[in-house]
Design an enzyme around this catalytic site. Sequence first.
Site, PDB file in Angstrom:
ATOM      1  N   SER A  67       0.796  -1.241   0.000  1.00  0.00           N
ATOM      2  CA  SER A  67       0.000   0.000   0.000  1.00  0.00           C
ATOM      3  C   SER A  67       0.821   1.279   0.000  1.00  0.00           C
ATOM      4  CB  SER A  67      -0.930   0.020   1.205  1.00  0.00           C
ATOM      5  OG  SER A  67      -2.088  -0.686   0.903  1.00  0.00           O
ATOM      6  N   LYS A  70       0.522   3.517  -2.905  1.00  0.00           N
ATOM      7  CA  LYS A  70      -0.629   4.420  -3.053  1.00  0.00           C
ATOM      8  C   LYS A  70      -0.213   5.888  -2.918  1.00  0.00           C
ATOM      9  CE  LYS A  70      -3.614   0.714  -1.362  1.00  0.00           C
ATOM     10  NZ  LYS A  70      -4.398   0.160  -0.241  1.00  0.00           N
ATOM     11  N   TYR A 194      -3.403  -2.177 -10.425  1.00  0.00           N
ATOM     12  CA  TYR A 194      -3.329  -2.061  -8.959  1.00  0.00           C
ATOM     13  C   TYR A 194      -2.482  -3.188  -8.341  1.00  0.00           C
ATOM     14  CZ  TYR A 194      -4.884  -2.239  -4.108  1.00  0.00           C
ATOM     15  OH  TYR A 194      -4.906  -2.297  -2.742  1.00  0.00           O
ATOM     16  N   TYR A 246      -4.367   2.893   7.944  1.00  0.00           N
ATOM     17  CA  TYR A 246      -5.664   2.217   8.046  1.00  0.00           C
ATOM     18  C   TYR A 246      -6.442   2.795   9.230  1.00  0.00           C
ATOM     19  CZ  TYR A 246      -2.525  -0.919   5.494  1.00  0.00           C
ATOM     20  OH  TYR A 246      -1.593  -1.431   4.649  1.00  0.00           O
ATOM     21  N   VAL A 264       1.069  -3.781   3.798  1.00  0.00           N
ATOM     22  CA  VAL A 264       1.029  -5.098   4.435  1.00  0.00           C
ATOM     23  C   VAL A 264       2.294  -5.925   4.178  1.00  0.00           C
ATOM     24  CG1 VAL A 264      -1.492  -5.263   4.581  1.00  0.00           C
ATOM     25  CG2 VAL A 264      -0.307  -6.158   2.557  1.00  0.00           C
TER      26      VAL A 264
HETATM   27  N1  GLU Z   1      -2.229  -5.340  -2.332  1.00  0.00           N
HETATM   28  C1  GLU Z   1      -2.820  -5.282  -1.030  1.00  0.00           C
HETATM   29  C2  GLU Z   1      -4.300  -5.483  -1.131  1.00  0.00           C
HETATM   30  O1  GLU Z   1      -4.889  -4.918  -1.977  1.00  0.00           O
HETATM   31  C3  GLU Z   1      -2.474  -3.980  -0.387  1.00  0.00           C
HETATM   32  C4  GLU Z   1      -2.897  -3.937   1.030  1.00  0.00           C
HETATM   33  C5  GLU Z   1      -2.086  -3.024   1.877  1.00  0.00           C
HETATM   34  O2  GLU Z   1      -0.857  -2.982   1.847  1.00  0.00           O
HETATM   35  O3  GLU Z   1      -2.764  -2.336   2.642  1.00  0.00           O
HETATM   36  O4  GLU Z   1      -4.906  -6.202  -0.396  1.00  0.00           O
END
Ligand code: GLU
Length: 310
Positions: A67, A70, A194, A246, A264
């Site tokens: 993530s 992002k 993504y 989060y 994650v």
């Molecule tokens: N590729 C992971 C997902 O979409 C990213 C999650 C993350 O790092 O928060 O579940």
Amino acid sequence: MPTDSLAEIVAAVGKEVADAHRGAGKVADYIPALARVDPNRFGLAVITCEGETAEFGDAWLPFSIQSISKVFTLTLALERLGEALWTRVGREPSGSRFNSIVQLEAEKGVPRNPFINAGAIVVTDAVLAGRTPEAAIADIRDTLRRLADNDTIEVDKEVATSEAATGFRNYALANFMRGFDNLNGPVEDVLQTYFHQCSLRITCRQLARAGLFLAREGLDPLNGNRIVSPEHARRINAIMMTCGHYDASGEFAFQVGLPGKSGVGGGILTIVPDRAAVAVWSPGLNEVGNSQVGTLALEKLAARMKWSVF
Ligand code: GLU
């Protein structure tokens, strides 16, 4: 009395945290390819706006960006769409899990912020902008290479395939938003992009370097390149502060007091406005999905350096 140098503080904090906590937390296993990572890995890298660097442990070893990507797709989308992006995604903390679908129904397919999965998928759609997934993936990868000043950054195909094979929730989110007309590209193309952006492999050293422009209002302090406008840099930092961890973003602000974004894969990118960028990696996650040991290291480092913005 002589004060400790940055290198001494990073080495001391790294050692203290690694000795006491190395391997703590639980490695993400909902993406099968991530479950195989050695939980004992721990890396820490700092780069200042003057170009001074300090590292500890596995700062040289690539890990899955997840993530944290992002932040960079948001950077690209903001530069392309400008303020229009905010009609498609909000900028409020969600208070729910990163892959939650519950708010989307009530909020008519407009995700709360660009860092929960739904919001990031909309941002990726904006970056895709009618191109092929291959072109968009290469664009995201090359942006990261340019920012990190390193051409070795690559997508881990195995992780991308693993995500695509198990990303049922992300398919649900994307289809749901498409139903609300908040995705322009085909769901398959958006998600392929993504999953690949999340599967980029990067080291702490490269990640800190790539984020440094956010510490200087969008200007890369080491080569003078303008990456984003000061306004956009402020906005990205604000969203990192309020939404970057989060539903534990408040806790991170409370404990560390800096804009940050976790993934994650166990990495966290943190920005120290006007001073530095910091990247940490330890694969074991806490119950909310943030690197347990990484968060602790940032807490101690920020305290020692008096870096909290509060
Ligand atoms: N590729 C992971 C997902 O979409 C990213 C999650 C993350 O790092 O928060 O579940």
